[in-house]
Design an enzyme around this catalytic site. Structure first.
Site, mmCIF file in Angstrom:
data_model
loop_
_atom_site.group_PDB
_atom_site.id
_atom_site.type_symbol
_atom_site.label_atom_id
_atom_site.label_comp_id
_atom_site.label_asym_id
_atom_site.label_seq_id
_atom_site.Cartn_x
_atom_site.Cartn_y
_atom_site.Cartn_z
ATOM 1 N N LYS A 6 0.850 -1.201 0.000
ATOM 2 C CA LYS A 6 0.000 0.000 0.000
ATOM 3 C C LYS A 6 0.880 1.244 0.000
ATOM 4 O O LYS A 6 2.011 1.198 0.482
ATOM 5 C CB LYS A 6 -0.869 0.021 1.265
ATOM 6 C CG LYS A 6 -1.999 -0.988 1.284
ATOM 7 C CD LYS A 6 -2.790 -0.866 2.576
ATOM 8 C CE LYS A 6 -3.928 -1.876 2.644
ATOM 9 N NZ LYS A 6 -4.982 -1.682 1.653
ATOM 10 N N ARG B 70 -10.158 -11.585 2.318
ATOM 11 C CA ARG B 70 -11.002 -12.654 1.771
ATOM 12 C C ARG B 70 -10.290 -14.003 1.799
ATOM 13 O O ARG B 70 -10.929 -15.042 1.894
ATOM 14 C CB ARG B 70 -11.457 -12.275 0.354
ATOM 15 C CG ARG B 70 -10.349 -12.085 -0.615
ATOM 16 C CD ARG B 70 -10.766 -11.324 -1.865
ATOM 17 N NE ARG B 70 -10.874 -9.882 -1.656
ATOM 18 C CZ ARG B 70 -11.232 -9.009 -2.598
ATOM 19 N NH1 ARG B 70 -11.540 -9.434 -3.815
ATOM 20 N NH2 ARG B 70 -11.304 -7.719 -2.329
HETATM 21 N N1 BES Z 1 -8.111 -3.814 4.578
HETATM 22 C C1 BES Z 1 -8.297 -3.425 3.225
HETATM 23 C C2 BES Z 1 -9.606 -2.683 3.009
HETATM 24 C C3 BES Z 1 -9.720 -1.343 3.668
HETATM 25 C C4 BES Z 1 -9.401 -0.201 2.973
HETATM 26 C C5 BES Z 1 -10.208 -1.223 4.944
HETATM 27 C C6 BES Z 1 -9.526 1.019 3.577
HETATM 28 C C7 BES Z 1 -10.338 0.005 5.561
HETATM 29 C C8 BES Z 1 -10.005 1.133 4.867
HETATM 30 C C9 BES Z 1 -8.300 -4.647 2.324
HETATM 31 O O1 BES Z 1 -7.489 -5.679 2.744
HETATM 32 C C10 BES Z 1 -7.796 -4.213 1.009
HETATM 33 O O2 BES Z 1 -6.655 -3.842 0.920
HETATM 34 N N2 BES Z 1 -8.652 -4.272 0.001
HETATM 35 C C11 BES Z 1 -8.292 -3.879 -1.311
HETATM 36 C C12 BES Z 1 -8.833 -4.905 -2.264
HETATM 37 C C13 BES Z 1 -8.312 -4.781 -3.664
HETATM 38 C C14 BES Z 1 -6.829 -5.073 -3.720
HETATM 39 C C15 BES Z 1 -9.048 -5.752 -4.548
HETATM 40 C C16 BES Z 1 -8.892 -2.518 -1.584
HETATM 41 O O3 BES Z 1 -9.978 -2.228 -1.116
HETATM 42 O O4 BES Z 1 -8.234 -1.729 -2.244
HETATM 43 MN MN MN Z 2 -5.497 -5.481 2.057
#
Ligand code: BES
Ligand code: MN
Ligand code: ZN
Length: 508
Positions: free
Chosen positions: A285, A364
């Site tokens: 990230k 997931r």
């Molecule tokens: N933990 C994150 C989702 C999240 C984002 C929670 C912002 C709280 C605030 C999750 O693991 C994630 O990174 N999801 C990705 C999925 C994508 C790579 C398909 C996302 O939402 O960008």
């Molecule tokens: Mn994630």
């Protein structure tokens, strides 16, 4: 265990508090707002501040009487026009008022329940329903997270909230409602503490330790699977996420089987995402805002918080109708030489192969195995998971709301209605089959993410691959509901889910 602020009752003739709180609608006079209080604070009628008070929404006035009297301070909260009256506004108005009292250095506040009840009637609410929401709003507003602050910065001074009654006894319904809210508060405080803790103070192991404390205190059965046992359970989708980290995964299973329930009753299983820190893994990230990913275990925190609440309710003789199982897969999502990489394929517990396209879609992956585990070991009547799963859910619904997916539409609507009544805002989202094609993989049975479009929907469809077709399953995406900064929620974790999951635990 944190106790916080006590809620007590004072019967007629015994009213004594640092400050009395009453409510007024726009244009109302003293006689409407808090006539009853006159008995203990006769100065109220002539307090000069009345002259300028209009009762407008968010207006608040302080009234002062002779210091020698048992009640010599009052605060009247303007609630605006009657036709615009909403319980949610009253909750916030009360939370702000209690905070203001805290800033004044007061030690307790008292609610004029005659004034309160008058407003409750206008909303069609029972006295106890209104009292419940006020008590909760105050408690949640006064929450602080201070373990890493110097001791003298501890802010909480208010230690009691009184409900000032107009009778010479306190009715059982009111008492029960307040005791219920206190149990809810304990769970919400715990969930907030868990999610506010930095990841170095809330590793998978330390979270499991907290779960052990809850289990010990309430006599719940607890099983904690470590790496070897997780391997033995073939949870390779979960392990794929965990293996990039120095911290070992911990898979926590709590079982609450109240003595009031017969042996063959099928349980309710609650599964919570427990990523104690989500860096994104190899699909790292960006740095900005990454610190918020310490809260990526908010789903697991909601489940553990719910168990704390259920335990407390048990002490009050309130038991769910089914055994409750809590499942919390815990691990970190880290980049390292041992991390999974995009394109890698793993076999999940249910035998399906998963191509990992994006290592940041890790929630997931751990939930997939946890859902299979829940089904295989417990055959639950209702299976629910709650997770900070997709940023797309925040894009879709905005801050402060959770997306709810459910295989049964009547249950979906019930959850939607109830959660919103409990001020845990949710919106129903679809499990559209046609989007399933987004998850088709060239090399495996399924891939772990689709395109940018409908990101929350495809995440839910991915999870559905790991739930039997005939199972009643609910998926709650709380990615946009785990953090807040408002009068009822000091900046940080919300404890979202505890009220909703507690309510869900009482399904038949
Ligand atoms: N933990 C994150 C989702 C999240 C984002 C929670 C912002 C709280 C605030 C999750 O693991 C994630 O990174 N999801 C990705 C999925 C994508 C790579 C398909 C996302 O939402 O960008
Ligand atoms: Mn994630
Ligand atoms: Zn995540």
């Amino acid at each position: 265990m944190r106790v916080g602020i006590d809620i007590e009752f004072q019967i007629q003739g015994q009213w004594k508090t640092d400050l009395l709180i009453a409510f007024a609608l726009e244009g109302e006079s003293f006689d409407d707002a808090c006539h009853f209080s006159q008995g203990v604070a006769p100065w109220l009628t002539i307090a000069p501040a009345w002259r300028d008070f209009k009762g407008k929404k968010d207006e608040r006035t302080m009234l002062y009487g002779p210091p020698a009297m048992d009640i010599n301070r009052a605060m009247v909260l303007g609630l605006g026009k009657e036709k615009d009256l909403e319980l949610e506004d009253i909750r916030f108005s009360f939370a702000k008022a209690v905070k203001a009292c805290q800033d004044m250095g007061l030690e307790n506040v008292g609610v004029d329940t005659v004034s309160m009840n008058r407003i409750a009637l206008k909303l069609g609410l029972k006295k106890e329903e209104m009292a419940k929401e006020l008590a909760l709003a105050a408690k949640l507003a006064l929450y602080t997270y201070t373990p890493f602050k110097k001791k003298n910065e501890e802010a909480t001074k208010i230690n009691k909230i009184f409900f000032l009654l107009d009778d010479d006894f306190c009715d059982d319904e009111l008492k029960k409602a307040i005791r219920f809210v206190e149990a809810e508060t304990c769970g919400i405080y715990l969930a907030r503490d868990l999610a506010n803790a930095p990841s170095n103070a809330m590793t998978p192991k330390l979270f499991a330790d907290e779960a052990e404390k809850v289990a010990g205190y309430h006599n719940f059965k607890i099983t904690i699977l470590k790496k070897e046992e997780i391997e033995a359970e073939n949870m390779h989708s979960y392990l794929a996420v965990a293996k990039g980290s120095y911290e070992e995964p911990h898979f926590v299973v709590l079982e609450y089987r109240p003595h009031t329930i017969e042996k063959d009753v099928k349980p309710i299983a609650l599964v919570g995402k427990g990523i104690t820190f989500d860096t994104g893994g190899i699909c790292l990230k960006p740095a900005a805002g990454m610190e918020e990913m310490k809260g990526d275990m908010s789903g697991a925190a909601a489940v553990l918080g719910t168990f704390e609440t259920l335990g407390r309710l048990g002490m009050l003789g309130i038991f769910p109708n089914r055994p409750i199982i809590g499942i919390m897969p815990l691990c970190e999502n880290m980049p390292s030489g041992r991390s999974i990489k995009p394109g890698d394929v793993v076999f999940a517990k249910n035998g399906k192969s998963v191509e990992i396209i994006n290592t940041d879609a890790e929630g997931r992956l751990i939930l997939a195995d946890a859902l299979t585990y829940a089904e295989e070991k417990f055959d639950p009547e209702y299976l629910l998971d709650i997770a900070t799963l997709t940023g797309a859910c925040a894009v879709a619904l905005g801050e402060g709301a959770a997306g709810v997916f459910c295989t049964k539409s009547d249950l979906a609507h019930k959850i939607h209605k109830r959660s919103n009544e409990l001020f845990e805002r949710t919106w129903l989202l679809p499990l559209w089959k046609h989007l399933g094609k987004e998850l088709k993989s060239n090399v495996a049975d399924v891939k772990n993410c689709g395109s940018r479009y409908g990101g929350s929907l495809t995440a839910a469809l991915f999870l559905k691959e790991f739930v039997s077709d005939d199972r009643t399953w609910v998926h709650v995406d709380m990615a946009a509901a785990d953090n807040a900064d408002n009068a009822i929620n000091p900046k940080g974790a919300t404890g979202f889910g505890v009220r909703m999951l507690t309510d869900f635990s009482f399904l038949n």
